[in-house]
Motif scaffolding. Structure first.
Motif, PDB file in Angstrom:
ATOM      1  N   UNK A 111      -7.196 -30.475 -27.238  1.00  0.00           N
ATOM      2  CA  UNK A 111      -7.000 -31.778 -26.607  1.00  0.00           C
ATOM      3  C   UNK A 111      -8.300 -32.564 -26.518  1.00  0.00           C
ATOM      4  N   UNK A 112      -9.427 -31.887 -26.593  1.00  0.00           N
ATOM      5  CA  UNK A 112     -10.701 -32.613 -26.610  1.00  0.00           C
ATOM      6  C   UNK A 112     -10.889 -33.337 -27.945  1.00  0.00           C
ATOM      7  N   UNK A 113     -10.253 -32.832 -29.003  1.00  0.00           N
ATOM      8  CA  UNK A 113     -10.352 -33.455 -30.325  1.00  0.00           C
ATOM      9  C   UNK A 113      -9.328 -34.576 -30.488  1.00  0.00           C
ATOM     10  N   UNK A 114      -8.107 -34.359 -30.003  1.00  0.00           N
ATOM     11  CA  UNK A 114      -7.033 -35.342 -30.066  1.00  0.00           C
ATOM     12  C   UNK A 114      -6.395 -35.409 -28.680  1.00  0.00           C
ATOM     13  N   UNK A 115      -6.786 -36.411 -27.914  1.00  0.00           N
ATOM     14  CA  UNK A 115      -6.397 -36.521 -26.520  1.00  0.00           C
ATOM     15  C   UNK A 115      -5.000 -37.111 -26.309  1.00  0.00           C
ATOM     16  N   UNK A 116      -4.480 -37.839 -27.277  1.00  0.00           N
ATOM     17  CA  UNK A 116      -3.264 -38.612 -27.056  1.00  0.00           C
ATOM     18  C   UNK A 116      -2.071 -37.784 -26.566  1.00  0.00           C
ATOM     19  N   UNK A 117      -1.797 -36.597 -27.125  1.00  0.00           N
ATOM     20  CA  UNK A 117      -0.652 -35.835 -26.598  1.00  0.00           C
ATOM     21  C   UNK A 117      -0.798 -35.486 -25.114  1.00  0.00           C
ATOM     22  N   UNK A 118      -1.978 -35.057 -24.691  1.00  0.00           N
ATOM     23  CA  UNK A 118      -2.170 -34.697 -23.287  1.00  0.00           C
ATOM     24  C   UNK A 118      -2.194 -35.924 -22.385  1.00  0.00           C
TER      25      UNK A 118
END
Length: 448
Positions: free
Chosen positions: A324-331
């Protein structure tokens, strides 16, 4: 859509048969480059962008808006990589920035300062001064207090600051609440009814060059009707201000055009152009839009490798090396990105929950049906990751900041190397002690 909802991913993979993302044989290619070959040269996870997809999106938008005389400024917050900004600038785009750091990035990408618009609710005096010194196109001012700060800084520099007032039209864009910006309770913009008085004040200030109005109602908008409502209100406001003999030369119409993360047709930009023509096209104003996601979102992938497979109560979970640090949008938004295996093979159709390694329960990318049987070492790519992916990434859990790669035809190159923990530790080398508590207490007593 919730992050844990099942995505019928087979339909998403069918969309990889057109545009820059396509299977050749069993291998997934981005333009003419095999993604597995990039993964052998660049450690996963990494972002990968298609120059052709960016060029195509910009060309489509610019052509559709040409008939209504609308210029395009890219929203740098969507993807601030200097190589991406330079590519867009070479195509003719200006830039919409929201910080001094984004100003520095745009200038580093050789964007003319005269094509830069500075938006955002929290501009510091230092940022305002740097932008004035650079000679930007305009500031989109969001409050009376900010207007006073611009006047103060412009006076200190002996220049006039070009300003537009950002109007809050109280229009619901129908997007996620965390990316809504045009309702009266949002933090953005000046209340509609307060604009006439404040614009008159701006016109009376010798330090300012009031050029017009700006509006932006949100992001990931998939229905054009809120634009019609917002622009109609702005048109009425322009006529009111002109009736008071206040000049309006420019209108910044914002951005927010959405993209179909789950597949399906894209927005008809021709319909948007008609709305612009019918609402503000007769006002004789220079018009600008500020898209971000629409220009780069579909042009990007996040490539990641499966680390482990584990069983859970209802479904198998694949732990991947992207988090989630790489791709935050889902979280953050409950977003679900399509997933594409880098290799097709005949191991059947399976459903997996894809999860990252970050020590948070929210580090879940979604549950995907129609995937091949996954094994440790297999790689997959999250699609539609060119916007608000790398630009929102962090080093949470002391994880490396991922690399970015640009594909152009049959070539690729790294456009941002991995920022390692060793790089970050260098920033944390302790400096010399300064001052003392006794000294600070003396200063406080003196001030009182």
């Amino acid at each position: 859509m919730a992050a844990h909802a099942t995505t019928m991913n087979a339909a998403s993979r069918k969309s990889a048969g057109s545009g820059p993302l396509v299977y050749r044989g069993q291998a997934l290619h981005f333009e003419q480059v095999c993604l597995e070959s990039i993964a052998r040269a660049v450690p996963t996870p990494f972002y990968c962008y298609s120059a052709d997809a960016i060029k195509t999106a910009y060309g489509t938008l610019a052509e559709a808006l040409k008939s209504v005389g609308v210029s395009v400024c890219f929203a740098v917050k969507a993807n601030g990589n200097v190589s991406v900004l330079r590519l867009l600038a070479e195509l003719g785009a200006g830039m919409d920035i929201v910080s001094g750091g984004e100003l520095a990035r745009a200038l580093a990408a050789e964007v003319p300062a005269s094509k830069i618009i500075f938006s955002g609710v929290g501009k510091t005096r230092t940022e305002i001064a740097r932008a004035l010194d650079a000679g930007i196109h305009q500031f989109n001012v969001e409050s009376e207090a900010e207007l006073a700060a611009v006047i103060e800084v412009a006076a200190s520099l002996g220049v006039r600051a070009p300003v537009a007032l950002r109007v809050n039209p109280d229009v619901d864009a129908g997007a996620h609440t965390k990316i809504s910006t045009g309702k009266k309770d949002d933090k953005f913009g000046i209340p509609f009814e307060s604009v006439p008085t404040l614009y008159a004040k701006a016109c009376a200030a010798p330090e300012l060059d009031p050029v017009g109005l700006a509006v932006h109602i949100g992001s990931q908008i998939l229905d054009f009707s809120p634009y019609r409502a917002a622009y109609s209100r702005i048109a009425d406001l322009v006529r009111l201000l002109r009736a008071q003999r206040l000049p309006i030369r420019r209108l910044d119409l914002g951005g927010g055009f959405g993209i179909p993360y789950a597949g399906g047709p894209t927005l008809d930009i021709g319909e948007y152009a008609n709305i612009v023509r019918e609402t503000v096209g007769d006002l004789d104003c220079a018009l600008t839009v500020e898209p971000g996601r629409w220009l780069v979102g579909r042009a990007g992938l996040l490539v990641t490798e499966v680390l482990y497979l584990k069983g859970t109560a209802e479904k198998p979970t694949a732990i991947v090396d992207a988090g989630m640090n790489d791709l935050m949008r889902p979280a953050l938004y409950g977003a679900v990105h399509p997933v594409f295996p880098l290799k097709q093979h005949g191991r059947g159709a399976h459903t997996y929950q894809l999860a990252g390694p970050v020590c948070e329960s929210s580090d879940i990318f979604g549950t995907y049906a129609g995937l091949p049987q996954l094994q440790s070492g297999d790689r997959v790519a999250f699609g539609c990751a060119g916007a608000y992916g790398a630009s929102m990434a962090s080093t949470y859990n002391a994880r490396d900041l991922v690399a970015e790669v640009l594909v152009w035809g049959d070539k690729f190159r790294v456009i941002r190397r991995t920022q390692t923990v060793q790089d970050l530790l260098k920033l944390e080398e302790a400096g010399e002690w300064q001052g003392s508590l006794d000294h600070a207490a003396t200063e406080l007593r003196s001030a009182s």
